[in-house]
Write a protein that holds these residues in place. Structure first.
Motif, PDB file in Angstrom:
ATOM      1  N   ASP A   1       0.823  -1.216   0.000  1.00 57.79           N
ATOM      2  CA  ASP A   1       0.000   0.000   0.000  1.00 57.79           C
ATOM      3  C   ASP A   1       0.860   1.270   0.000  1.00 57.79           C
ATOM      4  N   GLU A   2       2.181   1.111   0.169  1.00 54.74           N
ATOM      5  CA  GLU A   2       3.056   2.290   0.131  1.00 54.74           C
ATOM      6  C   GLU A   2       3.504   2.628  -1.289  1.00 54.74           C
ATOM      7  N   PHE A   3       3.070   1.835  -2.256  1.00 58.20           N
ATOM      8  CA  PHE A   3       3.481   2.044  -3.652  1.00 58.20           C
ATOM      9  C   PHE A   3       2.298   2.503  -4.500  1.00 58.20           C
ATOM     10  N   LYS A   4       2.631   3.182  -5.599  1.00 56.30           N
ATOM     11  CA  LYS A   4       1.575   3.549  -6.561  1.00 56.30           C
ATOM     12  C   LYS A   4       1.309   2.399  -7.532  1.00 56.30           C
ATOM     13  N   VAL A   5       2.381   1.670  -7.889  1.00 56.34           N
ATOM     14  CA  VAL A   5       2.245   0.560  -8.841  1.00 56.34           C
ATOM     15  C   VAL A   5       1.452  -0.574  -8.170  1.00 56.34           C
ATOM     16  N   PRO A   6       0.543  -1.222  -8.908  1.00 55.79           N
ATOM     17  CA  PRO A   6      -0.204  -2.334  -8.316  1.00 55.79           C
ATOM     18  C   PRO A   6       0.638  -3.614  -8.221  1.00 55.79           C
ATOM     19  N   PHE A   7       0.303  -4.449  -7.244  1.00 58.32           N
ATOM     20  CA  PHE A   7       1.017  -5.714  -7.027  1.00 58.32           C
ATOM     21  C   PHE A   7       0.069  -6.899  -7.150  1.00 58.32           C
ATOM     22  N   VAL A   8       0.618  -8.036  -7.605  1.00 58.68           N
ATOM     23  CA  VAL A   8      -0.054  -9.331  -7.498  1.00 58.68           C
ATOM     24  C   VAL A   8       0.797 -10.197  -6.582  1.00 58.68           C
TER      25      VAL A   8
ATOM     26  N   GLY B   1      -1.939  -4.610   0.692  1.00 53.78           N
ATOM     27  CA  GLY B   1      -2.112  -3.740  -0.470  1.00 53.78           C
ATOM     28  C   GLY B   1      -2.102  -4.438  -1.828  1.00 53.78           C
ATOM     29  N   ALA B   2      -2.073  -5.775  -1.856  1.00 54.17           N
ATOM     30  CA  ALA B   2      -2.099  -6.465  -3.157  1.00 54.17           C
ATOM     31  C   ALA B   2      -3.399  -6.154  -3.895  1.00 54.17           C
ATOM     32  N   ALA B   3      -3.294  -5.860  -5.201  1.00 58.81           N
ATOM     33  CA  ALA B   3      -4.474  -5.518  -6.008  1.00 58.81           C
ATOM     34  C   ALA B   3      -4.985  -6.718  -6.777  1.00 58.81           C
ATOM     35  N   MET B   4      -4.210  -7.819  -6.719  1.00 61.17           N
ATOM     36  CA  MET B   4      -4.601  -9.051  -7.415  1.00 61.17           C
ATOM     37  C   MET B   4      -3.980 -10.227  -6.669  1.00 61.17           C
ATOM     38  N   ILE B   5      -4.706 -11.334  -6.613  1.00 58.80           N
ATOM     39  CA  ILE B   5      -4.179 -12.560  -5.997  1.00 58.80           C
ATOM     40  C   ILE B   5      -4.105 -13.625  -7.084  1.00 58.80           C
ATOM     41  N   ARG B   6      -3.089 -14.474  -6.987  1.00 63.42           N
ATOM     42  CA  ARG B   6      -3.029 -15.648  -7.872  1.00 63.42           C
ATOM     43  C   ARG B   6      -2.741 -16.859  -6.997  1.00 63.42           C
ATOM     44  N   THR B   7      -3.133 -18.030  -7.461  1.00 58.33           N
ATOM     45  CA  THR B   7      -2.741 -19.237  -6.735  1.00 58.33           C
ATOM     46  C   THR B   7      -1.227 -19.352  -6.845  1.00 58.33           C
TER      47      THR B   7
ATOM     48  N   PRO C   1     -11.990  -9.662  -2.324  1.00 57.18           N
ATOM     49  CA  PRO C   1     -12.283  -8.298  -2.801  1.00 57.18           C
ATOM     50  C   PRO C   1     -11.405  -7.853  -3.973  1.00 57.18           C
ATOM     51  N   VAL C   2     -10.479  -8.692  -4.423  1.00 56.31           N
ATOM     52  CA  VAL C   2      -9.682  -8.369  -5.615  1.00 56.31           C
ATOM     53  C   VAL C   2      -9.790  -9.548  -6.595  1.00 56.31           C
ATOM     54  N   VAL C   3      -9.310  -9.326  -7.822  1.00 60.40           N
ATOM     55  CA  VAL C   3      -9.357 -10.364  -8.850  1.00 60.40           C
ATOM     56  C   VAL C   3      -8.433 -11.523  -8.463  1.00 60.40           C
ATOM     57  N   ASN C   4      -8.905 -12.750  -8.713  1.00 59.45           N
ATOM     58  CA  ASN C   4      -8.169 -13.953  -8.312  1.00 59.45           C
ATOM     59  C   ASN C   4      -7.811 -14.794  -9.543  1.00 59.45           C
ATOM     60  N   PHE C   5      -6.532 -14.780  -9.926  1.00 56.56           N
ATOM     61  CA  PHE C   5      -6.060 -15.535 -11.087  1.00 56.56           C
ATOM     62  C   PHE C   5      -5.503 -16.893 -10.673  1.00 56.56           C
ATOM     63  N   ALA C   6      -5.323 -17.767 -11.660  1.00 47.93           N
ATOM     64  CA  ALA C   6      -4.654 -19.051 -11.446  1.00 47.93           C
ATOM     65  C   ALA C   6      -3.214 -18.938 -11.923  1.00 47.93           C
ATOM     66  N   ALA C   7      -2.305 -19.605 -11.236  1.00 44.58           N
ATOM     67  CA  ALA C   7      -0.916 -19.658 -11.692  1.00 44.58           C
ATOM     68  C   ALA C   7      -0.250 -20.901 -11.144  1.00 44.58           C
ATOM     69  N   GLY C   8       0.801 -21.326 -11.856  1.00 46.72           N
ATOM     70  CA  GLY C   8       1.606 -22.431 -11.349  1.00 46.72           C
ATOM     71  C   GLY C   8       1.202 -23.778 -11.896  1.00 46.72           C
TER      72      GLY C   8
END
Ligand code: PLP
Length: 288
Positions: A112-119, A135-141, A201-208
Motif C-alpha cells: 500500500d506504500e506504492f503507486k504501482v499495483p502488485f499481485v 495492499g495487493a491488487a490481485m491474488i493468484r494461486t 475483494p480483488v481479482v483472483n487468477f490461477a498460476a503455477g
C-alpha cells in the motif's frame, strides 16, 4: 481504486511469461492480456539451483518497448527496494513472487506504500487476505511453478473458495468472526466483506503448472478469473499455437466444442515434472 481498475481490465485474460522481446510479441499476437518479463522461466530457474532475483531493468525495458499490452515483472518476497526500482522503471504491475528466492522470510512488502499495483500468490484464504491487507491488487494461486503439474493450483483455488464457504456461518457469530480474523491475522472488516460477497475483494487468477488449454479451462471452471502461464508456452513445440489455444480456452472455458477444437493437434506440450517426483523442493512450500 485506480489499482483495482487495471486488474478488472485483465480479468478473463491470460498473462504469459516471456524472456525476450520476440517472445513478448508472440504473446501479444496470440491475445495475451499482459506479459510477465523475466530472465528465466520458472522451469529453468527450478533447474538452476541459484539465487533468483529481479530481472535486469534493461531486458524489462526492451519488452516494454516491444509491446502495447501491460508489462509485469517480479520482485523477491519482502524486497521493497527491487519494487522501488521497478516502480521507477514504470512497469505496469509487480509480482511479489515465491518463484524468486525470498529476501525476507517473515515480512512481505507493504504494497500500500506504492503507486504501482502488485499481485501476490496465495495457497489459502488467510494468506490471500494478508496479502490484500498489505495492499495487493490481485491474488493468484501459487500452484507449483515450472512443473506443468496443475494439481497444486487446483488445490489452492479449491481451498480459498472452500474456506469462504466454510467460514460464512461466522457472519451470524460476531465473537467467532473476531476469533477467526485474529487467527488469520487480518482486520475483521476485511474478513466480513469477503464472506458477505462470497469472494475475494480483488481479482483472483490461477498460476503455477498451467500447460494446456484444458488446464486453463479447468481453473476457470473452478472459479479463477484469469490465468498466468509460465513455462507451458515456450517449453512447447509450437508456442504460437499453444499460446492462442490457451487464450481461447480461457475465454470459452465452458464451451466443450471450442475446448475440443483448441486442444486438438497442439504438437508436444511441455514435458513437465510430476509433483510427486520433486518432494522436498516445492516452491509453493517456501514460507508455509
Ligand atoms: N510465502 C513465502 C514465500 C514466505 O516467505 C512467507 C513468509 O512468511 C509466506 C508465504 C507466508 O506469509 P504469511 O504467513 O503472511 O502468509
Amino acid at each position: 481504486k485506480v489499482k483495482a481498475g487495471l486488474a478488472q481490465m485483465l480479468k478473463g485474460g491470460v498473462i504469459m511469461d516471456v524472456v525476450t522481446a520476440e517472445q513478448a510479441v508472440i504473446a501479444e499476437k496470440a491475445g495475451a492480456c499482459a506479459v510477465m518479463a523475466l530472465e528465466k522461466i520458472p522451469a529453468d530457474m527450478r533447474k538452476s539451483g541459484q539465487v533468483c532475483r529481479m530481472s535486469d531493468p534493461k531486458m524489462i525495458k526492451e519488452i516494454m518497448e516491444a509491446v502495447s499490452i501491460p508489462v509485469m515483472a517480479k520482485v523477491r518476497i519482502g524486497h521493497f527496494v527491487e519494487a522501488q526500482i521497478l516502480e521507477e522503471l514504470e512497469v505496469d504491475y509487480i509480482d511479489e513472487s515465491e518463484v524468486l528466492t525470498p529476501a525476507d522470510w517473515s515480512k512481505h512488502i507493504r504494497k500500500d506504500e506504492f503507486k504501482v499495483p502488485f499481485v501476490c500468490g496465495a495457497k489459502d484464504l488467510g494468506e490471500a487476505l494478508r496479502r490484500i491487507n498489505e495492499g495487493a491488487a490481485m491474488i493468484r494461486t501459487k500452484g507449483e511453478a515450472g512443473t506443468g503439474d496443475i494439481s497444486e493450483a487446483v488445490k489452492h483455488i479449491s481451498k480459498i473458495r472452500g474456506q469462504i464457504e466454510e467460514f460464512q456461518p461466522l457472519l451470524k457469530d460476531v465473537a467467532g468472526l473476531k476469533a477467526k480474523a485474529e487467527e488469520l491475522r487480518i482486520p475483521i472488516d476485511l474478513l466480513k466483506t469477503t464472506l458477505e460477497n462470497g469472494k475475494l475483494p480483488v481479482v483472483n487468477f490461477a498460476a503455477g503448472g498451467v500447460a494446456t488449454p484444458a488446464d486453463a479451462a479447468l481453473l476457470m471452471q473452478l472459479g479463477c478469473e484469469g490465468i498466468f502461464v509460465g513455462s507451458g508456452i515456450f517449453k512447447s513445440s509450437n508456442p504460437e499455437k499453444v499460446a492462442r489455444s490457451i487464450v481461447e480456452a480461457t475465454t470459452h472455458f465452458n464451451n466443450s466444442a471450442k475446448l475440443l477444437e483448441v486442444s486438438t493437434d497442439l504438437g508436444d506440450t511441455m514435458g513437465g515434472v510430476a509433483i510427486e517426483s520433486i518432494k522436498g523442493s516445492r516452491l509453493a512450500e517456501i514460507g508455509v
